[in-house]
Design a protein around this motif. Sequence first.
Motif, short mmCIF file in Angstrom:
data_model
loop_
_atom_site.label_atom_id
_atom_site.label_comp_id
_atom_site.label_asym_id
_atom_site.label_seq_id
_atom_site.Cartn_x
_atom_site.Cartn_y
_atom_site.Cartn_z
N PHE A 195 10.14 15.36 7.09
CA PHE A 195 10.99 15.77 8.01
C PHE A 195 11.09 16.37 9.01
N VAL A 196 9.55 16.69 9.48
CA VAL A 196 9.60 17.66 11.10
C VAL A 196 10.20 16.47 11.79
N THR A 197 10.66 14.84 11.75
CA THR A 197 11.57 13.93 12.83
C THR A 197 12.16 14.20 12.73
N ILE A 198 13.13 14.34 11.07
CA ILE A 198 14.53 14.86 11.50
C ILE A 198 14.63 16.23 11.79
N ALA A 199 13.59 16.67 12.17
CA ALA A 199 14.20 18.21 12.66
C ALA A 199 14.11 18.02 14.12
N ARG A 200 13.73 17.44 14.63
CA ARG A 200 13.28 17.36 16.24
C ARG A 200 14.31 16.00 16.66
N GLU A 201 14.66 15.07 15.61
CA GLU A 201 15.37 14.11 16.71
C GLU A 201 17.28 14.33 15.68
#
Length: 305
Positions: free
Chosen positions: A16-22
């Motif tokens: 999820f953190v990667t989704i938020a960043r990307e």
Amino acid sequence: MATETDEVPLNAIRVFVTIAREGSVTRAASALRMTQSSVSRYLAVLQEYLGSDLMQRRGRRSELTEFGRLFANTVAEPLDTVCFTAKRMRRRNRRDTNRIVVRTSLSTFAYAFLIPNLQAFSNEMGGVVVDVISSLSQPTSSDDYDILITRDLSVIEPADDWEIYNEQLVCVGSPNHVDGKSLPVVRTVPILNITSRPDIMPTWLRAMNLTPKDIKSGARYDHNYLALPAVMTGKCLLVAPEIIVSDLVRGGALNVIPRSRTPSGMQYRAYAVDRGDNPEMSRAFCRWLVRLCKKTALADGIRLS
């Protein structure tokens, strides 16, 4: 439904953190090298655990909910700290200390200049192994590398840095087509276009007091390393960083058109990150690279003067 005794889904949080960043599931899947369906499943698992939606549809796009934004901002930094610490501790326990990893956004520089000279560095340093990886993406503190060589990326973590080369541009062609020719040859012989460096031609044309109408445009290539075989074997020209064609010019495969040299304004830099496996070896590599580039630039200046 989730209960207070359920295990925290750490992998889902990382996704999820990667989704938020990307900014999207698609880009997150690419960054994580996962399928979109797998990323979506992790998102669903985390939403079920938290009991709240983390993403919402806005027309054709998805974006974070207010809760999702708050959660991402809260957990992102601690998660980075965990990943960074784990990688650092893993590196401390690795036995292979006679190896460094060089990451670069300059693929042609690596292909034409860096890699052919690495054996000299290895010999000088007692057989150290140098791994080279190429990436145009912005590096993060969790990426596995010791040295970054770039002209267009920045390092967001502690690192020593060196200026290794102030880029010079030259126009080159095969000896059969440009030997004895001067700058007006660009009006009749096509010049190749490099789409990954759209800045080169405008910069060079201004320095030569030329306009796009004054030259004959040739084929398009993504990168200089793809264009080099074309200019060596075909009836065409190439405006390229001098450092990547130096060996070909010295070997007689290419000729530099007189009075075609000009600075591009671009600067190559090398960064040795503090968290590297072998920081002293990394710094030694950067110092060696500075010397090598200066030596090459000096030889090129003497040859063209």
